[in-house]
Enzyme design. Sequence first.
Site, short mmCIF file in Angstrom:
data_model
loop_
_atom_site.label_atom_id
_atom_site.label_comp_id
_atom_site.label_asym_id
_atom_site.label_seq_id
_atom_site.Cartn_x
_atom_site.Cartn_y
_atom_site.Cartn_z
NE ARG A 27 -3.84 2.35 1.95
CZ ARG A 27 -4.63 2.90 2.84
NH1 ARG A 27 -4.63 2.46 4.08
NH2 ARG A 27 -5.42 3.90 2.51
CG HIS A 28 -0.68 4.83 -1.56
ND1 HIS A 28 -0.90 5.75 -0.57
CD2 HIS A 28 -1.90 4.47 -2.02
CE1 HIS A 28 -2.19 5.96 -0.42
NE2 HIS A 28 -2.83 5.18 -1.29
CG ASN B 112 -3.80 7.87 3.46
OD1 ASN B 112 -2.70 7.83 2.92
ND2 ASN B 112 -4.85 7.27 2.94
CD GLN C 290 -5.94 8.97 -0.07
OE1 GLN C 290 -5.07 9.81 -0.28
NE2 GLN C 290 -5.66 7.75 0.33
NE ARG D 51 -3.97 7.45 -3.25
CZ ARG D 51 -4.98 7.78 -4.04
NH1 ARG D 51 -4.91 8.86 -4.81
NH2 ARG D 51 -6.08 7.05 -4.06
CD GLU E 106 -8.59 2.67 -3.38
OE1 GLU E 106 -8.98 1.52 -3.68
OE2 GLU E 106 -8.15 2.97 -2.25
CG HIS F 177 -4.53 2.79 -4.59
ND1 HIS F 177 -3.92 4.00 -4.39
CD2 HIS F 177 -4.30 2.46 -5.89
CE1 HIS F 177 -3.36 4.41 -5.53
NE2 HIS F 177 -3.58 3.49 -6.45
#
Length: 197
Positions: free
Chosen positions: A10-11, A17, A23, A60, A85, A143
């Site tokens: 996960r980024h 966040n 997002q 991201r 995502e 994501h």
Amino acid sequence: MSGTVLGLFRHGQTDWNVDLRLQGTAEIPLNSHGVEQVKNATKNLDLLSWDVVLTSPLGRAKETADIILAEMTGTELLVEPMLIERSFGIGEGMLYSEWHEKYGQLEEIPGAESNNSIILRSRQLLELMLEKYSGAKILAISHGALIRYLLNEVSEGSVPPAGERLQNASLHMLRHDLSWELDAWAPDPLGDFTQAS
């Protein structure tokens, strides 16, 4: 032939966040903590063992992948559109508390990707990994919502437990020998060097 391994990373953290906002496909960059988080996590990624590095097309995720690849040699970054995502439609940018109060269910947000759609996309993504990268060790930067569905798919809904968030800069491992199985999932981020959320 050895099995196929898929590492789902996960980024790093973004300001949305921290604010607990949806997002989705919005282009929200890593914040300074997110950059440092990924740099720190990279030290724990066993960089020599990955054959393929894939990223979602969102910035991201690509920024996270670029930080990781800066420490690797001879590995090309490939953009995989199916790693994007989940779309939250008009709910993107909404606080989680606002979403719960206004809609109650993600399915009810106008324009949001349906549960059935993301489940199907998760299955198609796993099939694609076998078609294109059979026998490889794949690092895929993606994501939270998509990773959650992939973990659910291979664990028959048991991982992650209901209500548990997947942390930024966390790594989750799937393996395929005869079928996809959960190899490991990490509720804690690899880059957890402060108490920041």
